[in-house]
Design an enzyme around this catalytic site. Structure first.
Site, PDB file in Angstrom:
ATOM      1  N   LEU A 512       0.821  -1.208   0.000  1.00  0.00           N
ATOM      2  CA  LEU A 512       0.000   0.000   0.000  1.00  0.00           C
ATOM      3  C   LEU A 512       0.858   1.262   0.000  1.00  0.00           C
ATOM      4  CD1 LEU A 512      -2.644  -0.982   2.694  1.00  0.00           C
ATOM      5  CD2 LEU A 512      -2.963  -0.911   0.230  1.00  0.00           C
ATOM      6  N   GLY A 513       1.995   1.161   0.627  1.00  0.00           N
ATOM      7  CA  GLY A 513       2.817   2.361   0.695  1.00  0.00           C
ATOM      8  C   GLY A 513       4.082   2.126   1.483  1.00  0.00           C
ATOM      9  N   GLY A 515       6.868   4.235   4.124  1.00  0.00           N
ATOM     10  CA  GLY A 515       7.241   5.444   4.854  1.00  0.00           C
ATOM     11  C   GLY A 515       8.615   5.272   5.440  1.00  0.00           C
ATOM     12  N   GLY A 516       9.034   6.233   6.188  1.00  0.00           N
ATOM     13  CA  GLY A 516      10.357   6.180   6.761  1.00  0.00           C
ATOM     14  C   GLY A 516      10.512   4.990   7.689  1.00  0.00           C
ATOM     15  N   PHE A 517       9.412   4.491   8.144  1.00  0.00           N
ATOM     16  CA  PHE A 517       9.348   3.513   9.193  1.00  0.00           C
ATOM     17  C   PHE A 517       9.329   2.081   8.706  1.00  0.00           C
ATOM     18  CE2 PHE A 517       6.979   4.375  13.349  1.00  0.00           C
ATOM     19  CZ  PHE A 517       8.134   4.136  14.034  1.00  0.00           C
ATOM     20  N   GLY A 518       8.955   1.935   7.456  1.00  0.00           N
ATOM     21  CA  GLY A 518       8.796   0.600   6.908  1.00  0.00           C
ATOM     22  C   GLY A 518       7.721   0.619   5.833  1.00  0.00           C
ATOM     23  N   VAL A 520       3.911  -0.652   4.208  1.00  0.00           N
ATOM     24  CA  VAL A 520       2.556  -1.035   4.589  1.00  0.00           C
ATOM     25  C   VAL A 520       1.956  -1.958   3.532  1.00  0.00           C
ATOM     26  CG1 VAL A 520       0.297  -0.198   5.283  1.00  0.00           C
ATOM     27  CG2 VAL A 520       2.300   1.240   5.635  1.00  0.00           C
ATOM     28  N   LYS A 534       1.826  -3.035   8.926  1.00  0.00           N
ATOM     29  CA  LYS A 534       2.998  -2.173   8.819  1.00  0.00           C
ATOM     30  C   LYS A 534       4.210  -2.986   9.206  1.00  0.00           C
ATOM     31  CE  LYS A 534       5.293   1.636   8.715  1.00  0.00           C
ATOM     32  NZ  LYS A 534       5.284   2.667   7.734  1.00  0.00           N
ATOM     33  N   ASP A 631       2.764  15.660  12.757  1.00  0.00           N
ATOM     34  CA  ASP A 631       2.758  15.490  11.304  1.00  0.00           C
ATOM     35  C   ASP A 631       1.336  15.321  10.783  1.00  0.00           C
ATOM     36  OD1 ASP A 631       3.869  15.417   8.794  1.00  0.00           O
ATOM     37  OD2 ASP A 631       4.383  13.297   8.856  1.00  0.00           O
TER      38      ASP A 631
END
Ligand SMILES: *[C@@H]1O[C@H](CO)[C@@H](O)[C@H](O)[C@H]1NC(C)=O
Ligand SMILES: *[C@@H]1O[C@H](CO)[C@@H](O)[C@H](O)[C@H]1NC(C)=O
Ligand SMILES: *[C@@H]1O[C@H](CO)[C@@H](O)[C@H](O)[C@H]1NC(C)=O
Ligand SMILES: *[C@@H]1O[C@H](CO)[C@@H](O)[C@H](O)[C@H]1NC(C)=O
Ligand SMILES: *[C@@H]1O[C@H](CO)[C@@H](O)[C@H](O)[C@H]1NC(C)=O
Ligand SMILES: *[C@@H]1O[C@H](CO)[C@@H](O)[C@H](O)[C@H]1NC(C)=O
Ligand SMILES: *[C@@H]1O[C@H](CO)[C@@H](O)[C@H](O)[C@H]1NC(C)=O
Ligand SMILES: *[C@@H]1O[C@H](CO)[C@@H](O)[C@H](O)[C@H]1NC(C)=O
Length: 822
Positions: A512-513, A515-518, A520, A534, A631
């Site tokens: 799905l996407g 981010g900086g975190f990992g 999804v 996630k 954010d």
């Protein structure tokens, strides 16, 4: 004071008391005293010298201000640090020496005195039409011969004709220092100075930290300065063996301006007097944008405000701490892909549209040409870059002068259409690799590629869910969130095998996407429930127990306007969070899309506006631990089946203990376009910086325009646009066409009013989220917004930000996120 002068003093005092308050434009031997209550007025009537009290009426200062046009500040203050208590102040010019002394307490205490260049018997102290207070011989009006002038001792204001910089002959530094606060003219820690490097440049300091660098003078303008469409000021830069200074002058002599350092907003503001409105208008302010943060991207990184994340490494360089860059922290800057040693075959990469790097370690020869410059740099292994010092006429290749940089290149910024050429030392092999592309338009094409990649990705990406934050439930909030029992808090642990099969082994189709975190992924549990998984990147660097604890705390956070955590999965190095799946993606997917936005009627938008406010209030208001999101933006507002908003992405969330309402971080993260000024530039976050982001979100929902890429002929950004329409009484023009017909105008106007209150410059002027919820909920009268801050009201600067257009697709804003390791 001897008895003669005491008599004289009394005599003059008596005489003066019977005159009008403004005595003339000068003190002379016949009349050498200025007591509290009297003033000097320049002959053109523009400036006044006298006593004033900015705060406590008993604290008196001697200063100069624009007469009849008192602005936000007095342009000069003599006794900045030592207020006179009461009205006993008197300025005395000694008629035999010229000494200027400010006394208090019946002339027994010296509060301030001027440092004269030389004795001036029979002198004149005159307030000139420029606002300069000068001490000179009676017969000699030659400025070179002034014995003393207030322009040599600036306070917080630069006026046309004043010099910012150094007189090397007398070792005088003229710098601006902001007032400590509105009521206290003593110097705060915010200053603007000329750095005496080989290649001099002006820098704004916050304490001992460089804050904004203007870049060196390049023969035409300061290196960081965008081209002005209709400049009101001319700039002059002088650097020779006697003096190094920067000066402004008026293009149109009938204008009045002042350039003021403002401690409370950490900005340098250019005020222009508006005769029509009879007030001082903010014409421009600095910093202009997030990229002006000094050294944001570290060595060999450059900042481009048009993309997110804004930091990039120069071609041939890579992040020194890749994990940190992934999270938007940009720690440690960049390093070369391949180590470069002295003796290696090297060449130079040609960058254009650049603000020149920090000039602390530079060398300059003003008569060399570019080729000589290159040769000079080649011969020295520690020379990292070179550039012309005078780009005048460089369009035709006739720039001149040579500056060399030694050591790391710091604080580069891309300035579209106004930056300049910089040549960076590279291994010859690296240059060959990138071929001719270095010659021209290098960065431009790179930017285009980046933008293309981002928008391409964007349509595929639905949303991010990132959630790591601590929370304690607030029990008095029951009606607003689902009740949970204490023993329910045990969070389900999912097996890795279960997640594997749910996400089809993390197949790309389910992604799905990112981010900086990992990353999804979408998944389907065996019971048929859709979930979003996630998968944290291994670099998130958290221990298993720590992670577990945090997750349990997140799970306690239950509110219908926050995305819900269903469980987690911890096996070996794998750490995953499992969330409810949001079929309707995120808010940005709707409001910024030509066709999708039709689906969001005003009533739906209003529900979203209220829901987000309630979710945010819930985060802020918890009695024991407040959570600051840091954010909030359209892509972090997810929509469920019924278009109910759910706030997600708490990667940046910060918790504060009981009474604390904010904090400060050196690592500013978030999304440009939503960040409150005090957060973007000073790292100060609070419930009020979230309120600012909420205000921006509101404007976006109402206008269907994206704050970050907003582009309009006359207005610098969405806030400025909304504010102008508001003032002109034209605010309905702001409305998205998709809701114009169907909306309740009174509701919309209320929301716009609230949004403008939320984006006030000063955090204290913004409402808390609970007041926002109240304002949305009932018909209480709203206060009128003042002019919003941060952004420039009417800057006549051509910034070609518009070239990247306001894309109507759901552009992925590549969230910059990181859990805050504690
Ligand atoms: C500084 O900024 C604050 C808040 O924006 C404003 O109220 C004040 O008048 C400004 N002062 C100066 C000296 O510009
Ligand atoms: C002026 O200065 C001289 C020399 O410093 C001093 O003797 C004299 O008292 C001063 N006069 C006044 C009025 O202060
Ligand atoms: C007057 O100025 C001279 C230098 O110009 C200085 O030495 C002296 O102390 C001053 N006198 C007073 C009373 O301030
Ligand atoms: C000022 O001082 C003189 C001498 O010290 C004294 O005689 C006079 O009363 C004082 N004036 C005031 C207003 O305090
Ligand atoms: C005043 O300026 C003139 C011209 O610059 C110079 O010749 C003269 O010596 C100066 N006078 C003093 C007292 O410095
Ligand atoms: C200068 O400014 C004044 C007042 O704003 C205006 O009337 C005049 O036309 C301007 N002059 C020029 C040359 O632009
Ligand atoms: C500066 O460059 C010119 C031209 O190359 C040269 O003649 C001159 O000696 C140089 N000056 C210094 C200080 O290196
Ligand atoms: C910069 O170059 C231009 C044209 O080449 C010249 O007219 C100007 O005097 C130069 N400026 C400086 C400060 O050397």
């Amino acid at each position: 004071m001897d008895s003669f002068s005491a008599t004289l003093f009394a005599f003059n005092l008596a005489l003066l008391l019977f005159r009008s308050a403004a005595i003339s434009d000068s003190l002379t031997a016949q009349n050498p005293y200025l007591t509290d209550g009297l003033s000097l007025v320049s002959s053109n009537g523009n400036f006044e010298l006298g006593f004033f009290s900015p705060g406590l009426p008993t604290n008196r200062y001697l200063g100069i201000w624009y007469k009849n046009r008192r602005g936000p500040t007095s342009v000069w203050v003599a006794n900045r640090k030592t207020p006179i208590s009461g009205s006993s102040g008197v300025l005395v010019m000694n008629i035999t020496t010229g000494n200027l002394t400010l006394f208090s307490h019946n002339s027994t205490v010296v509060v301030w005195s001027a440092r004269l260049m030389r004795k001036v018997p029979n002198g004149v102290l005159q307030l000139l039409d420029t606002g300069n207070l000068v001490l000179r011989d009676r017969e000699d009006e030659n400025p070179q011969n002034y014995s003393w002038q207030s322009f040599d001792y600036p306070s917080d204001t630069l006026l046309p004709g004043m010099k910012l910089g150094w007189d090397l002959r007398y070792n005088i530094e003229r710098r601006l220092e902001a007032w400590n606060n509105l009521n206290d003219p003593s110097p705060g820690d915010f200053s603007w100075r000329m750095e005496l490097h080989e290649y001099p440049e002006t820098v704004m300091w916050k304490g001992s930290r460089k804050y904004v660098r203007h870049g060196p003078w390049n023969g035409v303008r300061l290196s960081s300065r965008p081209l002005a469409a209709a400049p009101i000021l001319n700039f002059n830069f002088v650097s020779n063996e006697n003096e190094v200074y920067y000066q402004i002058s008026l293009v149109n002599k009938s204008h009045s301006v002042m350039l003021v350092m403002n401690q409370s907003s950490y900005t340098r503001i250019l005020y222009l007097w508006s005769a029509a409105e009879r007030r001082w208008r903010v014409y421009t302010s600095l910093p202009r944008d997030y990229c002006d943060n000094y050294a944001l991207c570290g060595p060999y990184g450059y900042c481009d405000i048009r993309v997110t994340p804004s930091c990039k490494c120069l071609e041939g360089f890579k992040p020194r701490s890749p994990d940190s860059w992934k999270t938007g922290e940009f720690a440690d800057g960049c390093e070369r892909n391949k180590l470069m040693n002295c003796g290696d075959e090297v060449g130079f990469a040609h960058l254009n549209q650049m603000k020149l790097p920090d000039t602390t370690h530079t060398w300059v020869n003003k008569s060399m040409n570019l080729e000589e410059c290159k040769q000079k740099c080649l011969r020295d292994c520690s020379c990292m870059a070179y550039a012309n010092t005078n780009i005048s006429g460089s369009g035709s290749g006739s720039g001149s002068g040579c500056a060399l940089w030694f050591g790391d290149l710091i604080d580069l910024k891309l300035i579209p259409d106004a930056g300049q050429d910089l040549y960076v030392r590279m291994l010859a092999s690296e240059i060959v690799m990138h071929g001719e592309a270095h010659k021209t338009g290098r960065l431009n094409s790179k930017v285009k590629t980046a933008l293309f990649a981002i928008s391409g990705l964007g349509s595929a990406i639905l949303f991010f869910i990132i959630g790591v934050y601590i929370f304690k439930r607030r029990s008095t909030f029951e009606d607003d969130h689902e009740k949970i029992e204490a023993h329910d808090l045990e969070l389900p642990l999912f097996d890795l095998s279960l997640i594997n099969s749910a996400t089809d082994n993390f197949s790309l189709n389910n992604k799905l996407g990112e981010g900086g975190f990992g990353t999804v992924y979408k998944g389907k549990l065996t019971n048929g429930q859709d979930v979003a998984v996630k998968r944290l990147s291994q670099s998130s660097g958290q221990g298993t127990n720590e992670f577990k604890n945090e997750v349990i705390l997140i799970a306690k956070l239950q509110h219908r306007n926050l995305v819900k955590l269903l469980g987690c999965c911890i096996e070996g190095d794998e750490k995953m969070l499992v969330y409810e799946y949001m079929p309707n993606k995120s808010l940005d997917f709707f409001i910024f899309d030509k066709t999708q936005r039709q689906l969001l009627s005003w009533s739906k938008r209003y529900r979203i506006i209220c829901g987000v406010a309630r979710g945010l209030m819930y985060l802020h208001q918890d009695s024991r631990l407040r959570i600051i999101h840091r954010d909030l933006k359209a892509s972090n507002v997810l929509l469920d089946m019924d278009m109910n908003p759910k706030i997600s992405d708490f990667g940046l969330a910060k918790t504060c203990g009981g009474d604390q309402t904010g904090g400060r971080t050196l690592r500013v993260m978030g999304t440009y376009g939503y960040m409150a000024p005090e957060y973007a530039f000073d790292g100060q976050f609070s419930v009020k910086s979230d309120a600012f982001s909420y205000g921006i979100l509101l404007l976006e929902i109402i206008s269907g325009k994206r704050s970050r890429t907003f582009c309009h002929l006359n207005d610098q950004n969405l806030i400025a646009y909304a504010w102008r329409l508001w003032k002109e009484g034209n605010i309905e023009e702001l409305l998205d066409d998709a809701i114009r017909e169907t909306c309740s105008l009174s509701e919309v106007l209320r929301c716009i009013n609230i949004s403008l209150l939320c984006v006030q410059q000063h955090p204290n002027d913004r409402p808390t989220m609970s007041s926002v919820v109240m304002m949305l909920g009932c018909e209480i009268p709203l206060s009128q917004p003042k002019q919003p801050g941060f952004f420039i009201e009417n800057e006549a600067i051509e910034m070609k930000r518009c070239s990247s257009k306001d894309k109507s697709t759901s552009t992925n804003e590549l969230t910059i996120t990181l859990p805050d390791p504690r």
